[in-house]
Design a protein around this motif. Structure first.
Motif, PDB file in Angstrom:
ATOM      1  N   GLY A 253       0.768  -1.070  -0.117  1.00  0.00           N
ATOM      2  CA  GLY A 253      -0.002  -0.008  -0.077  1.00  0.00           C
ATOM      3  C   GLY A 253       1.062   1.506  -0.083  1.00  0.00           C
ATOM      4  O   GLY A 253       0.711   2.273  -0.832  1.00  0.00           O
ATOM      5  N   GLY A 254       2.002   1.172   0.854  1.00  0.00           N
ATOM      6  CA  GLY A 254       2.821   2.429   0.906  1.00  0.00           C
ATOM      7  C   GLY A 254       2.992   2.876   2.206  1.00  0.00           C
ATOM      8  O   GLY A 254       1.958   3.149   2.876  1.00  0.00           O
ATOM      9  N   ALA A 255       4.312   2.870   2.785  1.00  0.00           N
ATOM     10  CA  ALA A 255       4.599   3.113   3.917  1.00  0.00           C
ATOM     11  C   ALA A 255       4.658   4.599   4.155  1.00  0.00           C
ATOM     12  O   ALA A 255       4.693   5.383   3.143  1.00  0.00           O
ATOM     13  N   ALA A 256       4.404   5.282   5.400  1.00  0.00           N
ATOM     14  CA  ALA A 256       4.399   6.646   5.647  1.00  0.00           C
ATOM     15  C   ALA A 256       3.257   7.270   4.885  1.00  0.00           C
ATOM     16  O   ALA A 256       3.214   8.496   4.631  1.00  0.00           O
ATOM     17  N   ASP A 319       5.233   7.723  -1.533  1.00  0.00           N
ATOM     18  CA  ASP A 319       5.944   9.090  -2.074  1.00  0.00           C
ATOM     19  C   ASP A 319       7.401   8.326  -2.193  1.00  0.00           C
ATOM     20  O   ASP A 319       7.983   8.094  -1.053  1.00  0.00           O
ATOM     21  N   LYS A 320       8.053   8.545  -3.284  1.00  0.00           N
ATOM     22  CA  LYS A 320       9.360   8.015  -3.301  1.00  0.00           C
ATOM     23  C   LYS A 320      10.294   9.027  -2.555  1.00  0.00           C
ATOM     24  O   LYS A 320      11.579   8.467  -1.931  1.00  0.00           O
ATOM     25  N   LYS A 321      10.136  10.468  -2.237  1.00  0.00           N
ATOM     26  CA  LYS A 321      10.920  11.197  -1.438  1.00  0.00           C
ATOM     27  C   LYS A 321      10.762  10.827  -0.201  1.00  0.00           C
ATOM     28  O   LYS A 321      11.854  10.882   0.600  1.00  0.00           O
ATOM     29  N   GLU A 322       9.518  10.291   0.422  1.00  0.00           N
ATOM     30  CA  GLU A 322       9.619   9.924   1.599  1.00  0.00           C
ATOM     31  C   GLU A 322      10.259   8.787   1.986  1.00  0.00           C
ATOM     32  O   GLU A 322      10.617   8.597   3.106  1.00  0.00           O
ATOM     33  N   LEU A 323      10.391   7.762   0.808  1.00  0.00           N
ATOM     34  CA  LEU A 323      11.054   6.420   1.124  1.00  0.00           C
ATOM     35  C   LEU A 323      12.771   6.784   1.387  1.00  0.00           C
ATOM     36  O   LEU A 323      13.376   5.987   1.645  1.00  0.00           O
ATOM     37  N   ALA A 324      13.244   8.015   0.384  1.00  0.00           N
ATOM     38  CA  ALA A 324      14.649   8.100   0.493  1.00  0.00           C
ATOM     39  C   ALA A 324      15.285   7.927   1.585  1.00  0.00           C
ATOM     40  O   ALA A 324      16.509   7.482   2.013  1.00  0.00           O
TER      41      ALA A 324
END
Length: 328
Positions: A253-256, A319-324
């Protein structure tokens, strides 16, 4: 192949009690990992404690609200015991300790020394602890049909449990959303990104991590109650694999994100039901038995998880930025 029956079963999984239970546990893990960056690999331990606390308190004659309170208190105590020695260490140590702690909970539950309390490896039968929840239902007994879906109103796998489970998911999602927007949530995100920077601002990083661990663990315990109500409390049903299902759901689903754990749980269980139903209808019995099809369904889940981490690590809503920030 009866597509209408298959699609009805798949659609039923979208709002099943198990889906709600895993959504709750994944929201808890999201507080740990998505928000704070804590690698908790023992969320199944919190689920199992929650289920045991609720079931044992109910069997002892406690009312519904008190039994839920016992589950929450157990989760808080467990999180505190876990957190005190490990939260001062970096992430990997927490992962190792939480896997071990969840296994300890499972093995203690299985222990024959506690047969009178936990039922050992047989667990606690659902009928021994469901009555207070069923008695709280405002609906008359019987069954009720809504479109293609027919379930009992109050018994094990009921409309009542579905309504309570999903209302709980909605309420918890709202609370977590508010917390994420609050100064407290911003501090947690700061800890996730750079612990030392937050510490240099005079914040007590250990206290914030402990609060996150306790909150996420409590949500796992509530998930454990919802998971146990349509079945029994069986220690092996909430072992290591359960933790990996929760991680798969969160990463899918997507973390954060707020809705990531909920969407992940729906897609995970509905997808699994679709794979198994189609295979049962199309694969001849002399090629694969029902048990082999069941196992193959989980193999596909494992492959999907690997592909997800490689090609879409942020998940569907992430969001890829969140995961960076998780990369270091």
């Amino acid at each position: 192949m009866d597509w209408s029956l298959i699609l009805t079963n798949v659609a039923g999984e979208l709002f099943a009690p198990t889906t709600a239970a895993f959504a709750l546990a994944a929201i808890g893990l999201n507080v740990h990992f998505g928000l704070t960056g804590l690698l908790n690999m023992g969320q199944a331990g919190f689920m199992l404690l929650g289920a045991y606390g609720f079931a044992i308190a109910t069997i002892e004659g406690w009312p519904l609200w008190a039994a839920v309170g016992v589950s929450i208190v157990l989760a808080v105590i467990f999180a505190t015991i876990l957190g005190i020695p490990t939260l001062k260490l970096r992430g990997d140590y927490l992962a190792i300790v939480t896997i071990a702690a969840a296994e300890i909970v499972r093995l203690v539950g299985r222990s024959t020394a506690l047969t009178d309390l936990t039922g050992a490896s047989n667990g606690l039968l659902g009928n021994s602890f469901k009555h207070t929840f069923q008695d709280a239902s405002p609906f008359p007994d019987g069954s009720f049909s809504l479109g293609p879906f027919t379930y009992a109103t109050n018994a094990s796998n009921s409309w009542w449990l579905r309504i309570v489970g999903w209302l709980l998911v909605a309420a918890i999602a709202l609370v977590v959303w508010r917390l994420m927007k609050s100064p407290w949530g911003r501090v947690l995100k700061g800890i996730r990104e750079d612990e030392d920077a937050v510490r240099s601002l005079g914040k007590n990083v250990f206290a914030y991590k402990m609060q996150a661990l306790v909150l996420g663990g409590t949500l796992g315990a509530l998930g454990g109650i919802v998971y146990a109500l349509p079945r029994a409390v069986q220690p092996d049903a909430m072992g290591r694999t359960t933790t990996f299902y929760i991680w798969t759901i969160l990463l899918l689903g997507g973390a954060a994100t707020i809705f990531g754990p909920i969407l992940g749980s729906m897609i995970f269980w509905a997808g699994l039901m679709l794979i198994k139903s189609v295979m049962r209808a199309t694969v001849p019995a002399d090629v694969m038995s029902v048990a082999q099809i069941e196992a193959f369904g989980w193999v596909i889940v494992g492959v999907v998880l690997m592909l997800l981490i490689i090609f879409r690590p942020q998940g569907i809503l992430g969001d890829k930025k969140e995961l960076a920030i998780h990369a270091h």
